[in-house]
Design an enzyme around this catalytic site. Structure first.
Site, mmCIF file in Angstrom:
data_model
loop_
_atom_site.group_PDB
_atom_site.id
_atom_site.type_symbol
_atom_site.label_atom_id
_atom_site.label_comp_id
_atom_site.label_asym_id
_atom_site.label_seq_id
_atom_site.Cartn_x
_atom_site.Cartn_y
_atom_site.Cartn_z
ATOM 1 N N ASN A 57 0.871 -1.183 0.000
ATOM 2 C CA ASN A 57 0.000 0.000 0.000
ATOM 3 C C ASN A 57 0.904 1.228 0.000
ATOM 4 O O ASN A 57 1.510 1.555 1.016
ATOM 5 C CB ASN A 57 -0.884 -0.055 1.259
ATOM 6 C CG ASN A 57 -1.724 1.194 1.438
ATOM 7 O OD1 ASN A 57 -1.794 2.045 0.548
ATOM 8 N ND2 ASN A 57 -2.365 1.304 2.586
ATOM 9 N N LYS B 283 0.130 4.271 -0.294
ATOM 10 C CA LYS B 283 -0.504 5.452 0.339
ATOM 11 C C LYS B 283 -0.258 6.706 -0.514
ATOM 12 O O LYS B 283 -0.143 6.606 -1.725
ATOM 13 C CB LYS B 283 -0.013 5.607 1.780
ATOM 14 C CG LYS B 283 -0.184 4.305 2.571
ATOM 15 C CD LYS B 283 -0.007 4.467 4.048
ATOM 16 C CE LYS B 283 -0.197 3.113 4.712
ATOM 17 N NZ LYS B 283 -0.105 3.157 6.167
ATOM 18 N N HIS C 13 -9.533 0.945 4.790
ATOM 19 C CA HIS C 13 -8.230 1.098 5.449
ATOM 20 C C HIS C 13 -8.404 2.008 6.672
ATOM 21 O O HIS C 13 -9.210 2.939 6.645
ATOM 22 C CB HIS C 13 -7.202 1.685 4.480
ATOM 23 C CG HIS C 13 -5.825 1.685 5.077
ATOM 24 N ND1 HIS C 13 -5.385 2.681 5.908
ATOM 25 C CD2 HIS C 13 -4.824 0.784 4.988
ATOM 26 C CE1 HIS C 13 -4.153 2.389 6.304
ATOM 27 N NE2 HIS C 13 -3.777 1.239 5.759
ATOM 28 N N GLU D 124 -6.792 4.398 7.816
ATOM 29 C CA GLU D 124 -6.634 5.844 7.580
ATOM 30 C C GLU D 124 -7.903 6.426 6.966
ATOM 31 O O GLU D 124 -8.253 7.582 7.199
ATOM 32 C CB GLU D 124 -5.396 6.090 6.704
ATOM 33 C CG GLU D 124 -4.128 5.915 7.532
ATOM 34 C CD GLU D 124 -2.961 5.278 6.804
ATOM 35 O OE1 GLU D 124 -2.897 5.366 5.564
ATOM 36 O OE2 GLU D 124 -2.107 4.681 7.484
ATOM 37 N N GLU E 254 -5.322 -5.122 10.520
ATOM 38 C CA GLU E 254 -4.317 -4.086 10.707
ATOM 39 C C GLU E 254 -4.576 -3.335 12.010
ATOM 40 O O GLU E 254 -5.364 -2.375 12.033
ATOM 41 C CB GLU E 254 -4.348 -3.099 9.542
ATOM 42 C CG GLU E 254 -4.064 -3.738 8.199
ATOM 43 C CD GLU E 254 -3.470 -2.715 7.230
ATOM 44 O OE1 GLU E 254 -2.342 -2.921 6.798
ATOM 45 O OE2 GLU E 254 -4.139 -1.711 6.935
ATOM 46 N N GLY F 71 2.477 2.191 10.608
ATOM 47 C CA GLY F 71 3.400 3.308 10.435
ATOM 48 C C GLY F 71 4.108 3.722 11.719
ATOM 49 O O GLY F 71 4.751 4.763 11.777
ATOM 50 N N SER G 240 3.451 -2.144 10.221
ATOM 51 C CA SER G 240 4.911 -2.202 10.384
ATOM 52 C C SER G 240 5.508 -3.562 10.009
ATOM 53 O O SER G 240 6.499 -3.996 10.606
ATOM 54 C CB SER G 240 5.317 -1.788 11.799
ATOM 55 O OG SER G 240 4.899 -0.451 12.058
#
Ligand code: PGA
Length: 251
Positions: free
Chosen positions: A9, A11, A95, A97, A167, A173, A213
């Site tokens: 991904n 991003k 996702h 985010e 996730e 991240g 991560s």
């Protein structure tokens, strides 16, 4: 047997030139890999560039999001047909985010998932708890709610086209990976939930990726878990050496 599936991904990173170089570099580095399904998810504006750069590579292209209406007055949105038109095979849905930074609800996630299924694109449905939810021992509750709501109206037959990605938001991240045991515990819980919602066979066949991560150094440990069938990789998917190393490790 579930075939491992590793997706990158990207991003909101990379320009056109670097996106094309990264895609071409991966295509070359991974040209002999047949035992792992691989996808990269660039930003919308470079989907076509990346699809072109991948050429006849077996690496597939995925979108990071999609809208649920098929066309019309939805300024700024992208439809499933548009994604197919520029060479997409997959679409990420829900996702963290999008959920936590951009305010997507379970209801929107479900609408997107249903429209992706109808289009023939393959969805990767992302779920995961926040740090405070984990600390309050609500991981199972949160993930169960996200899965039940996200998969509302999805048939057992359609489940064969869906990949799930667990996730944990606190691991994305942050450099803080879930331990292999933490990942396995939630993946096993998800598979048990799918067996209850559908049936044992359906649950057994669904691929569940881990994301948060993931990097070359922890790939083997994460993938050694019985219910971890792949990885959704952010930061470590932005360099040919790192992403290729992870896939070769799994191979
Ligand atoms: P990360 O991102 O690997 O950079 O933690 C994973 C993801 O958000 O899919």
């Amino acid at each position: 047997m579930r075939k491992p599936f590793i997706a990158g991904n990207w991003k909101m990173n990379n320009d056109a030139k670097y996106s094309a170089e990264l895609a071409a570099g991966l295509a070359a580095a991974l040209k002999d890999v047949t035992t792992v399904d691989i996808a990269v998810c660039p930003t919308f504006v470079y989907l076509q560039t990346v699809a072109n750069a991948l050429g006849d590579s077996s690496i597939k292209v995925g979108a990071q999001d999609v809208y649920f209406e098929s066309n019309g007055a939805f300024t700024g949105e992208i439809s499933t047909d548009m994604l197919k038109d520029v060479g997409c095979t997959y679409a990420l849905i829900g996702h963290s985010e999008r959920r936590h930074v951009l305010g997507e609800t379970d209801e929107i996630v479900n609408k997107k998932l249903l429209s992706v299924l109808k289009s023939g694109l393959l969805p990767i449905l992302c779920v995961g708890e926040l740090l405070e939810e984990r600390e309050a021992k609500k991981t199972t509750e949160v993930v169960t709610t996200q899965i039940k709501a996200g998969l509302a109206s999805v048939s057992a037959e359609e489940m064969s086209n869906i990949t799930l990605a667990y996730e944990p938001v606190w691991a994305i991240g942050t450099g803080k990976t879930a331990t292999a045991d933490q990942a396995q515990e939630v993946h096993a819980m998800i598979r048990k939930l799918l067996a209850e919602m559908y049936d044992a066979d359906t649950a057994e066949n669904v691929r569940i990726q881990y994301g948060g991560s993931a990097k070359p150094a922890n790939t083997a440990e994460l993938m050694a878990n019985a219910d971890v069938d792949g990885l959704l990789v952010g930061g470590a998917s932005l360099k040919v050496e790192d992403f290729a190393a992870m896939i070769k490790n799994v191979e």
